[in-house]
Design a protein around this motif. Structure first.
Motif, PDB file in Angstrom:
ATOM      1  N   THR A   2      17.267  18.704 -10.409  1.00 53.68           N
ATOM      2  CA  THR A   2      16.513  19.595 -11.824  1.00 53.68           C
ATOM      3  C   THR A   2      15.382  20.461 -11.459  1.00 53.68           C
ATOM      4  O   THR A   2      14.872  20.093 -10.393  1.00 53.68           O
ATOM      5  CB  THR A   2      16.007  19.479 -12.940  1.00 53.68           C
ATOM      6  OG1 THR A   2      15.089  18.003 -12.829  1.00 53.68           O
ATOM      7  CG2 THR A   2      17.455  17.983 -14.197  1.00 53.68           C
ATOM      8  N   ASN A   3      15.617  21.704 -11.727  1.00 56.55           N
ATOM      9  CA  ASN A   3      14.473  22.174 -11.175  1.00 56.55           C
ATOM     10  C   ASN A   3      13.631  22.460 -12.251  1.00 56.55           C
ATOM     11  O   ASN A   3      13.683  23.666 -13.466  1.00 56.55           O
ATOM     12  CB  ASN A   3      14.966  23.534 -10.524  1.00 56.55           C
ATOM     13  CG  ASN A   3      13.723  24.723  -9.943  1.00 56.55           C
ATOM     14  OD1 ASN A   3      12.768  24.372  -9.718  1.00 56.55           O
ATOM     15  ND2 ASN A   3      14.552  25.463 -10.046  1.00 56.55           N
ATOM     16  N   GLU A  27       7.399  22.296  -3.693  1.00 55.71           N
ATOM     17  CA  GLU A  27       8.015  21.519  -4.654  1.00 55.71           C
ATOM     18  C   GLU A  27       9.216  21.224  -4.067  1.00 55.71           C
ATOM     19  O   GLU A  27      10.012  21.166  -4.500  1.00 55.71           O
ATOM     20  CB  GLU A  27       7.752  21.897  -5.499  1.00 55.71           C
ATOM     21  CG  GLU A  27       6.164  22.420  -6.565  1.00 55.71           C
ATOM     22  CD  GLU A  27       5.818  22.656  -7.703  1.00 55.71           C
ATOM     23  OE1 GLU A  27       6.836  23.566  -8.151  1.00 55.71           O
ATOM     24  OE2 GLU A  27       4.602  22.470  -7.877  1.00 55.71           O
ATOM     25  N   THR A  28       9.436  22.371  -3.760  1.00 55.12           N
ATOM     26  CA  THR A  28      11.400  23.059  -3.092  1.00 55.12           C
ATOM     27  C   THR A  28      11.840  22.047  -2.396  1.00 55.12           C
ATOM     28  O   THR A  28      12.486  21.309  -2.334  1.00 55.12           O
ATOM     29  CB  THR A  28      11.598  24.150  -2.446  1.00 55.12           C
ATOM     30  OG1 THR A  28      11.503  25.698  -3.470  1.00 55.12           O
ATOM     31  CG2 THR A  28      13.343  24.718  -1.960  1.00 55.12           C
ATOM     32  N   LEU A  29      11.148  21.214  -1.580  1.00 57.60           N
ATOM     33  CA  LEU A  29      10.982  20.657  -0.617  1.00 57.60           C
ATOM     34  C   LEU A  29      11.477  19.153  -1.158  1.00 57.60           C
ATOM     35  O   LEU A  29      12.256  18.025  -0.846  1.00 57.60           O
ATOM     36  CB  LEU A  29      10.417  19.760   1.095  1.00 57.60           C
ATOM     37  CG  LEU A  29      10.353  19.497   1.417  1.00 57.60           C
ATOM     38  CD1 LEU A  29      11.874  19.356   2.625  1.00 57.60           C
ATOM     39  CD2 LEU A  29       9.390  19.158   3.154  1.00 57.60           C
ATOM     40  N   ALA A 157      16.494  21.963   4.876  1.00 53.84           N
ATOM     41  CA  ALA A 157      17.212  20.905   3.574  1.00 53.84           C
ATOM     42  C   ALA A 157      17.775  21.143   3.159  1.00 53.84           C
ATOM     43  O   ALA A 157      19.005  20.714   2.575  1.00 53.84           O
ATOM     44  CB  ALA A 157      15.848  20.606   3.006  1.00 53.84           C
ATOM     45  N   ASP A 158      18.297  22.298   3.112  1.00 51.98           N
ATOM     46  CA  ASP A 158      19.251  22.981   1.249  1.00 51.98           C
ATOM     47  C   ASP A 158      20.448  22.495   2.091  1.00 51.98           C
ATOM     48  O   ASP A 158      21.902  21.554   2.062  1.00 51.98           O
ATOM     49  CB  ASP A 158      19.570  24.083   1.730  1.00 51.98           C
ATOM     50  CG  ASP A 158      19.009  25.084   0.950  1.00 51.98           C
ATOM     51  OD1 ASP A 158      18.393  24.465  -0.467  1.00 51.98           O
ATOM     52  OD2 ASP A 158      18.567  26.255   0.936  1.00 51.98           O
ATOM     53  N   LEU A 159      21.007  22.622   3.954  1.00 49.34           N
ATOM     54  CA  LEU A 159      22.903  22.301   4.309  1.00 49.34           C
ATOM     55  C   LEU A 159      22.346  20.646   4.493  1.00 49.34           C
ATOM     56  O   LEU A 159      23.465  20.422   4.597  1.00 49.34           O
ATOM     57  CB  LEU A 159      22.328  22.460   5.634  1.00 49.34           C
ATOM     58  CG  LEU A 159      22.438  24.219   6.045  1.00 49.34           C
ATOM     59  CD1 LEU A 159      22.422  24.953   7.297  1.00 49.34           C
ATOM     60  CD2 LEU A 159      23.432  25.130   4.939  1.00 49.34           C
ATOM     61  N   ILE A 160      21.421  20.008   4.526  1.00 46.51           N
ATOM     62  CA  ILE A 160      21.388  18.458   4.724  1.00 46.51           C
ATOM     63  C   ILE A 160      21.934  18.271   3.266  1.00 46.51           C
ATOM     64  O   ILE A 160      22.432  16.527   3.398  1.00 46.51           O
ATOM     65  CB  ILE A 160      19.512  17.980   5.303  1.00 46.51           C
ATOM     66  CG1 ILE A 160      19.173  18.573   6.830  1.00 46.51           C
ATOM     67  CG2 ILE A 160      19.658  16.375   5.450  1.00 46.51           C
ATOM     68  CD1 ILE A 160      18.239  18.494   6.648  1.00 46.51           C
ATOM     69  N   ARG A 161      21.196  18.448   2.628  1.00 41.81           N
ATOM     70  CA  ARG A 161      20.923  17.856   1.231  1.00 41.81           C
ATOM     71  C   ARG A 161      22.846  18.229   0.688  1.00 41.81           C
ATOM     72  O   ARG A 161      23.250  17.684   0.419  1.00 41.81           O
ATOM     73  CB  ARG A 161      20.465  18.354   0.596  1.00 41.81           C
ATOM     74  CG  ARG A 161      20.082  17.487  -1.483  1.00 41.81           C
ATOM     75  CD  ARG A 161      20.445  16.445  -1.320  1.00 41.81           C
ATOM     76  NE  ARG A 161      20.845  16.303  -2.733  1.00 41.81           N
ATOM     77  CZ  ARG A 161      19.359  15.869  -4.030  1.00 41.81           C
ATOM     78  NH1 ARG A 161      18.024  15.979  -3.351  1.00 41.81           N
ATOM     79  NH2 ARG A 161      20.349  15.016  -4.463  1.00 41.81           N
ATOM     80  N   THR A 168      23.931  21.912  -3.750  1.00 46.55           N
ATOM     81  CA  THR A 168      23.856  22.669  -3.705  1.00 46.55           C
ATOM     82  C   THR A 168      21.931  23.507  -4.675  1.00 46.55           C
ATOM     83  O   THR A 168      22.656  23.040  -5.765  1.00 46.55           O
ATOM     84  CB  THR A 168      24.100  23.446  -3.321  1.00 46.55           C
ATOM     85  OG1 THR A 168      25.173  23.391  -4.814  1.00 46.55           O
ATOM     86  CG2 THR A 168      25.202  22.642  -2.074  1.00 46.55           C
ATOM     87  N   GLY A 169      21.439  24.557  -4.113  1.00 49.47           N
ATOM     88  CA  GLY A 169      20.444  24.825  -5.440  1.00 49.47           C
ATOM     89  C   GLY A 169      19.572  25.586  -4.909  1.00 49.47           C
ATOM     90  O   GLY A 169      19.546  25.426  -3.793  1.00 49.47           O
TER      91      GLY A 169
END
Length: 170
Positions: A2-3, A27-29, A157-161, A168-169
């Protein structure tokens, strides 16, 4: 995931905007790490890389510490995770490393950064100097650099997650 993050107001004053974007990226991380187990957070992206979400959080704790304690106010708190013998120690995780410890340390460094920055204007110069030029940095430069640092690592972090669980998001 959730964002609940909010971008700074489009007409905010410069300092409010810089601090807002830095907090947004912090917060994104945290969002990229949310809901994962310690084992997942320690999972490296793709060999031979050692990048992991927990490693990124530990790295950014070191970065916060370096720029706001060492450079901005001239403290020498020493490193948290790395050593002279292991200069990338924040990325060298073991089963004993936990999210709770990494997250708590990161948040403590963010709070220290906020306290130290509060005593400076954007134009004030740091007490520490550049290793290359031997010149001090303005707080404005440090904020801009920190936003860039987080944005770059949030891309990692996007790619690792996504590799860990397909999430994704933004």
């Amino acid at each position: 995931m959730t964002n609940d993050r909010r971008e700074p107001a489009q007409n905010a004053a410069e300092r409010t905007m810089l601090e807002g974007w830095l907090d947004y990226h912090r917060e994104t991380l945290a969002l990229k790490c949310a809901g994962l187990t310690d084992a997942q957070l320690r999972t490296a992206s793709v060999a031979p890389s050692e990048l992991s979400l927990m490693g990124l959080v530990r790295h950014l704790a070191e970065v916060e510490r370096s720029w706001f304690r060492k450079v901005l106010v001239g403290e020498d708190p020493g490193p948290i995770y790395y050593t002279e013998e292991d200069p990338d120690g924040e990325f060298h995780l073991t089963e004993a490393d936990t999210w709770q410890e990494a997250y708590t340390t990161w948040q403590e460094e963010i709070e220290a950064a906020r306290r130290h920055a509060a005593g400076f204007t954007l134009d004030d110069l740091s007490r520490g100097v550049s290793r290359l030029s031997q010149e001090p940095f303005s707080l404005r430069w440090i904020y801009t650099h920190m936003i860039e640092e987080y944005a770059r690592h949030n891309g990692h972090a996007d790619l690792i997650r996504e590799r860990i669980d397909g999430a994704t998001g933004e």
